[in-house]
Write an enzyme that holds these catalytic residues in place. Structure first.
Site, PDB file in Angstrom:
ATOM      1  N   ARG A  47      14.083  -0.626   5.149  1.00 39.92           N
ATOM      2  CA  ARG A  47      12.816  -0.586   4.402  1.00 39.92           C
ATOM      3  C   ARG A  47      11.806   0.346   5.087  1.00 39.92           C
ATOM      4  NH1 ARG A  47       7.583  -0.984   5.112  1.00 39.92           N
ATOM      5  NH2 ARG A  47       7.909  -2.747   6.535  1.00 39.92           N
ATOM      6  N   ASP A  48      11.303  -0.030   6.238  1.00 40.87           N
ATOM      7  CA  ASP A  48      10.274   0.774   6.905  1.00 40.87           C
ATOM      8  C   ASP A  48      10.834   2.147   7.275  1.00 40.87           C
ATOM      9  OD1 ASP A  48       7.729   1.237   7.894  1.00 40.87           O
ATOM     10  OD2 ASP A  48       7.945   0.018   9.692  1.00 40.87           O
ATOM     11  N   HIS A  65       5.646   1.101  16.776  1.00 39.67           N
ATOM     12  CA  HIS A  65       6.157   2.447  16.515  1.00 39.67           C
ATOM     13  C   HIS A  65       6.078   3.205  17.832  1.00 39.67           C
ATOM     14  CE1 HIS A  65       6.253   2.699  11.939  1.00 39.67           C
ATOM     15  NE2 HIS A  65       6.040   1.437  12.233  1.00 39.67           N
ATOM     16  N   CYS A 119       5.373   5.462   8.276  1.00 43.43           N
ATOM     17  CA  CYS A 119       4.731   4.927   7.077  1.00 43.43           C
ATOM     18  C   CYS A 119       4.073   6.087   6.362  1.00 43.43           C
ATOM     19  CB  CYS A 119       3.704   3.858   7.436  1.00 43.43           C
ATOM     20  SG  CYS A 119       2.742   3.308   6.015  1.00 43.43           S
ATOM     21  N   ASN A 155       9.836   4.112  14.019  1.00 41.88           N
ATOM     22  CA  ASN A 155       9.730   2.768  14.578  1.00 41.88           C
ATOM     23  C   ASN A 155      10.459   2.753  15.914  1.00 41.88           C
ATOM     24  OD1 ASN A 155       9.755   2.338  11.500  1.00 41.88           O
ATOM     25  ND2 ASN A 155       9.169   0.341  12.276  1.00 41.88           N
ATOM     26  N   HIS A 204       5.534  -5.491  16.063  1.00 41.15           N
ATOM     27  CA  HIS A 204       6.127  -4.366  15.325  1.00 41.15           C
ATOM     28  C   HIS A 204       5.543  -3.070  15.889  1.00 41.15           C
ATOM     29  CE1 HIS A 204       7.327  -2.683  11.192  1.00 41.15           C
ATOM     30  NE2 HIS A 204       6.575  -1.722  11.671  1.00 41.15           N
TER      31      HIS A 204
HETATM   32  N1  COA Z   1       6.456  -3.416  -8.923  1.00 38.85           N
HETATM   33  C1  COA Z   1       6.531  -2.412  -9.822  1.00 38.85           C
HETATM   34  N2  COA Z   1       5.460  -1.827 -10.380  1.00 38.85           N
HETATM   35  C2  COA Z   1       4.259  -2.295 -10.017  1.00 38.85           C
HETATM   36  C3  COA Z   1       4.106  -3.342  -9.109  1.00 38.85           C
HETATM   37  C4  COA Z   1       5.269  -3.897  -8.535  1.00 38.85           C
HETATM   38  N3  COA Z   1       5.194  -4.890  -7.634  1.00 38.85           N
HETATM   39  N4  COA Z   1       2.800  -3.590  -8.951  1.00 38.85           N
HETATM   40  C5  COA Z   1       2.137  -2.739  -9.753  1.00 38.85           C
HETATM   41  N5  COA Z   1       3.017  -1.952 -10.401  1.00 38.85           N
HETATM   42  C6  COA Z   1       2.726  -0.896 -11.358  1.00 38.85           C
HETATM   43  C7  COA Z   1       1.910  -1.399 -12.520  1.00 38.85           C
HETATM   44  O1  COA Z   1       2.745  -1.913 -13.501  1.00 38.85           O
HETATM   45  C8  COA Z   1       1.154  -0.168 -12.954  1.00 38.85           C
HETATM   46  O2  COA Z   1       2.058   0.670 -13.655  1.00 38.85           O
HETATM   47  P1  COA Z   1       1.546   1.654 -14.839  1.00 38.85           P
HETATM   48  O3  COA Z   1       0.634   2.640 -14.182  1.00 38.85           O
HETATM   49  O4  COA Z   1       2.813   2.260 -15.323  1.00 38.85           O
HETATM   50  O5  COA Z   1       0.870   0.749 -15.798  1.00 38.85           O
HETATM   51  C9  COA Z   1       0.871   0.536 -11.624  1.00 38.85           C
HETATM   52  O6  COA Z   1       1.888   0.059 -10.718  1.00 38.85           O
HETATM   53  C10 COA Z   1      -0.498   0.205 -11.052  1.00 38.85           C
HETATM   54  O7  COA Z   1      -0.631  -1.200 -10.978  1.00 38.85           O
HETATM   55  P2  COA Z   1      -1.909  -1.944 -10.391  1.00 38.85           P
HETATM   56  O8  COA Z   1      -1.658  -3.404 -10.490  1.00 38.85           O
HETATM   57  O9  COA Z   1      -3.146  -1.380 -11.004  1.00 38.85           O
HETATM   58  O10 COA Z   1      -1.819  -1.610  -8.871  1.00 38.85           O
HETATM   59  P3  COA Z   1      -2.587  -0.522  -7.988  1.00 38.85           P
HETATM   60  O11 COA Z   1      -2.559   0.821  -8.609  1.00 38.85           O
HETATM   61  O12 COA Z   1      -3.870  -1.093  -7.555  1.00 38.85           O
HETATM   62  O13 COA Z   1      -1.574  -0.475  -6.740  1.00 38.85           O
HETATM   63  C11 COA Z   1       0.012  -1.673  -5.381  1.00 38.85           C
HETATM   64  C12 COA Z   1      -1.403  -1.581  -5.925  1.00 38.85           C
HETATM   65  C13 COA Z   1      -0.007  -2.699  -4.296  1.00 38.85           C
HETATM   66  C14 COA Z   1       0.968  -2.085  -6.505  1.00 38.85           C
HETATM   67  C15 COA Z   1       0.457  -0.268  -4.854  1.00 38.85           C
HETATM   68  O14 COA Z   1      -0.559   0.292  -4.089  1.00 38.85           O
HETATM   69  C16 COA Z   1       1.716  -0.358  -4.019  1.00 38.85           C
HETATM   70  O15 COA Z   1       2.785  -0.641  -4.548  1.00 38.85           O
HETATM   71  N6  COA Z   1       1.618  -0.107  -2.692  1.00 38.85           N
HETATM   72  C17 COA Z   1       2.763  -0.251  -1.813  1.00 38.85           C
HETATM   73  C18 COA Z   1       2.652   0.663  -0.652  1.00 38.85           C
HETATM   74  C19 COA Z   1       3.771   0.401   0.316  1.00 38.85           C
HETATM   75  O16 COA Z   1       4.834  -0.118   0.003  1.00 38.85           O
HETATM   76  N7  COA Z   1       3.549   0.768   1.551  1.00 38.85           N
HETATM   77  C20 COA Z   1       4.559   0.589   2.526  1.00 38.85           C
HETATM   78  C21 COA Z   1       4.145  -0.323   3.594  1.00 38.85           C
HETATM   79  S1  COA Z   1       3.539   0.628   4.998  1.00 38.85           S
HETATM   80 ZN    ZN Z   2       6.188   0.032  10.640  1.00 38.78          ZN
END
Ligand code: COA
Ligand code: ZN
Length: 316
Positions: A29-30, A224, A255, A264, A222
């Site tokens: 994942r990471d 890096h 990230c 990491n 955790h």
């Molecule tokens: N799975 C799939 N799609 C998702 C989802 C999920 N868990 N959560 C939201 N979405 C989709 C929505 O359906 C929407 O789609 P659309 O534009 O086609 O309608 C879009 O994403 C935006 O959704 P919204 O609820 O408004 O979220 P947001 O834009 O505020 O984003 C997160 C918030 C959390 C969903 C997004 O920032 C994210 O996924 N971040 C993850 C980052 C990550 O994994 N980082 C790694 C760790 S370091």
């Molecule tokens: Zn990390």
């Protein structure tokens, strides 16, 4: 009489360390979320199966986040269907919201991780929410997970420094940790997202947490290895009695929302040090090396782990 330092007496005092620790593998994942190339499902499933066969007790398989945020892991459902679960191994997934939890439940995931940060700006860039807002978003997620008797980890990113805000205080960490514990998450992983911590920072943060009533058993660390301090930080964590360490096979990772975050801490490097210290893990180092070697063939480059570089030598 002036008290002598132990090294002046030539008396080396070995610290008392935990006898056994849990290595929580985050490579799939990471690690892979930060690789430019998206590997096939087949290659990723084989990688995960090989890590489980190596004895790793917890392997973070993927994430159920927005596919726009992390396209490399958009097919995590299919990946869960392809792996061959080994009895006793945990296969957690990252989940940012209820939608993510539903996706995870649909493929039988039994452990999830929610994630927030100790600094506002990083959190907004990563999950489009401030710290308090993210906690409110997790409240129904954790409640639903508990109904399903699913174990929940809470990640706190940027514990030792933020790529946008710079220094982060132990007080800020303490606050967010308590907010997560109030949601009743089972474990908290303290992340050095940009790899700036030194052992002194590890002592400071853990001391602030212990002083505020956090118990040793809920903490994971955790690191890096951006500045080469990850293993020293693990050692400081061991001295503080922490018994769960995140690591990534081969040292894959970083990230995408943390500029300058390099790999990491490599699982192999961690295992090598733990073995030398006599700290048990139940993991077979040579088999992790083999898993990383096979993955590297598909990636087309050697990941950054030091132990790997040493055993591959010039023919790697
Ligand atoms: N799975 C799939 N799609 C998702 C989802 C999920 N868990 N959560 C939201 N979405 C989709 C929505 O359906 C929407 O789609 P659309 O534009 O086609 O309608 C879009 O994403 C935006 O959704 P919204 O609820 O408004 O979220 P947001 O834009 O505020 O984003 C997160 C918030 C959390 C969903 C997004 O920032 C994210 O996924 N971040 C993850 C980052 C990550 O994994 N980082 C790694 C760790 S370091
Ligand atoms: Zn990390």
């Amino acid at each position: 009489m002036v008290e002598m330092e132990p090294w002046e007496e030539h008396a080396i005092r070995r610290p008392h360390l935990p006898e056994r620790v849990t290595v929580y593998e985050v490579g799939p994942r990471d690690g892979l979320q930060n690789e430019a190339e998206t590997l096939s499902l087949e290659v990723r499933a084989e990688f995960i199966d090989a890590l489980a066969e190596a004895g790793l007790p917890a392997i973070e398989v993927g994430s159920f986040v927005s596919p726009k945020a992390i396209p490399q892991l958009a097919d995590s459902e299919e990946l869960y269907r392809r792996i061959h679960p080994v009895s006793g191994v945990r296969y957690p997934a990252l989940v940012p919201n209820l939608k993510g939890l539903e996706r995870a439940l649909s493929v039988g995931v039994r452990e999830i991780a929610v994630f927030t940060a100790a600094s506002e700006t990083f959190n907004r860039k990563n999950i489009n929410a401030g710290v308090d807002e993210s906690i409110e978003r997790f409240r129904p997620v954790v409640a639903r997970a508990k109904e399903e008797k699913i174990r929940v980890r809470g990640y706190v990113s940027t514990v030792f420094g933020c790529p946008y805000e710079g220094d982060v205080s132990p007080e800020a960490v303490r606050e967010v940790v308590h907010k997560l514990l109030d949601l009743s998450v089972d474990e908290i992983s303290l992340g050095d997202t940009i790899g700036v911590a030194t052992p002194a920072d590890v002592y400071d943060v853990i001391e602030a947490l212990y002083d505020s009533g956090v118990t040793r058993g809920v903490l994971a660390l955790h690191f890096h290895d951006t500045r080469g301090t990850a293993l020293a930080n693990v050692f400081a964590g061991l001295e503080c009695g922490v018994t769960t360490y995140d690591a990534s096979a081969g040292g894959l990772g970083g990230c995408p929302y943390a500029p300058g975050a390099s790999g990491n801490l490599a699982t192999e490097d961690l295992l090598y040090m733990l073995e030398g210290l006599g700290v048990a893990t139940g993991v077979t180092l040579a088999r992790v090396v083999e898993a990383s070697r096979r993955l590297a063939e598909s990636l087309g480059h050697r990941p950054s782990g030091r132990y790997l570089a040493a055993v591959w030598g010039s023919n790697g």
